[in-house]
Design an enzyme around this catalytic site. Structure first.
Site, short mmCIF file in Angstrom:
data_model
loop_
_atom_site.label_atom_id
_atom_site.label_comp_id
_atom_site.label_asym_id
_atom_site.label_seq_id
_atom_site.Cartn_x
_atom_site.Cartn_y
_atom_site.Cartn_z
N VAL A 85 8.18 10.96 -6.14
CA VAL A 85 6.94 10.32 -6.40
C VAL A 85 6.97 8.90 -7.23
O VAL A 85 6.26 8.27 -6.78
CB VAL A 85 6.13 11.49 -7.03
CG1 VAL A 85 4.79 11.04 -7.52
CG2 VAL A 85 5.98 12.65 -6.25
N CYS A 86 7.82 8.74 -8.15
CA CYS A 86 8.13 7.60 -8.82
C CYS A 86 8.52 6.33 -7.92
O CYS A 86 7.94 5.38 -8.10
CB CYS A 86 8.92 7.56 -9.77
SG CYS A 86 8.52 9.10 -11.22
N THR A 87 9.20 6.76 -7.10
CA THR A 87 9.50 5.77 -6.05
C THR A 87 8.29 5.31 -5.12
O THR A 87 8.02 4.12 -4.98
CB THR A 87 10.73 6.13 -5.05
OG1 THR A 87 11.82 6.38 -6.11
CG2 THR A 87 11.13 5.04 -4.08
N ALA A 90 6.08 3.35 -7.64
CA ALA A 90 6.58 1.94 -7.99
C ALA A 90 6.51 0.77 -6.72
O ALA A 90 6.10 -0.04 -6.94
CB ALA A 90 8.11 1.92 -8.19
#
Length: 190
Positions: A85-87, A90
């Site tokens: 999810v963070c990728t 970003a």
């Protein structure tokens, strides 16, 4: 002359000592909860954003006080470099980076990862914005970003040129939404 002791006095003394220990533990725990609650006060829309200094992915110091007044700041907190999810989050900020720039906004990501981890993340996904290392979660706590599911929280704040928070968005599992919604807010605010 010796004091006379009742047969129960050693037991009573032990009981008093145990009660005192118990009360001290309860007081210590209460004190720690009070400190945590105070440190976790959430920054709300309309409040001034906390001023802080952290190290970016290139080892340079980023000082919030130097940025206020220059541009709108999009500060997003995320749990972990390279996680799914963070990728997505970003990359959504990366893919909209030119639109953020045209709207007068500067994007800043923050988590507890190391400078080296952030540098590798930036290089891997060609992220054109600043990632800051907050190893002790001091800035997380300053903004009051809450942990979710035993992980650092995911929240985005938009800070205007006066240093005031004008928008916030918290959604743990919708990383792309953070970039999309922040950009929509900034464009509508103009």
């Amino acid at each position: 002359m010796e004091k006379s002791q009742t047969p129960n006095s050693p037991y009573i003394d032990d009981m008093k000592f145990t009660m005192i220990k118990y009360l001290l533990v309860v007081l210590a725990i209460s004190f720690l909860f009070a400190l945590t609650a105070q440190a976790q006060k959430h920054v709300e829309t309309g409040e001034k954003a906390p001023l802080f200094s952290l190290t970016d992915q290139n080892g340079k110091t980023f000082n919030m006080a130097n940025e206020v007044g220059k541009s709108t700041l999009v500060i997003y907190f995320y749990p972990k470099d390279e996680s799914m999810v963070c990728t997505k989050e970003a990359c959504a900020f990366r893919d909209s980076f030119n639109e953020f720039t045209k709207a007068g906004a500067k994007v800043i990501g923050i988590n507890s990862g190391t400078v080296a981890s952030h540098k590798a993340f930036v290089d891997h996904y060609k992220l054109p914005f600043t990632l800051l290392s907050d190893p002790d979660n001091k800035v997380y706590n300053m903004f009051g970003v809450k942990k979710k599911m035993f992980m650092s929280g995911r929240e985005t704040f938009v800070v205007d040129k006066t240093g005031k928070v004008v928008y916030s968005h918290a959604a743990m599992l919708q990383g792309k939404e953070h970039a999309d919604d922040a950009l929509t807010f900034i464009k509508q605010a103009k």
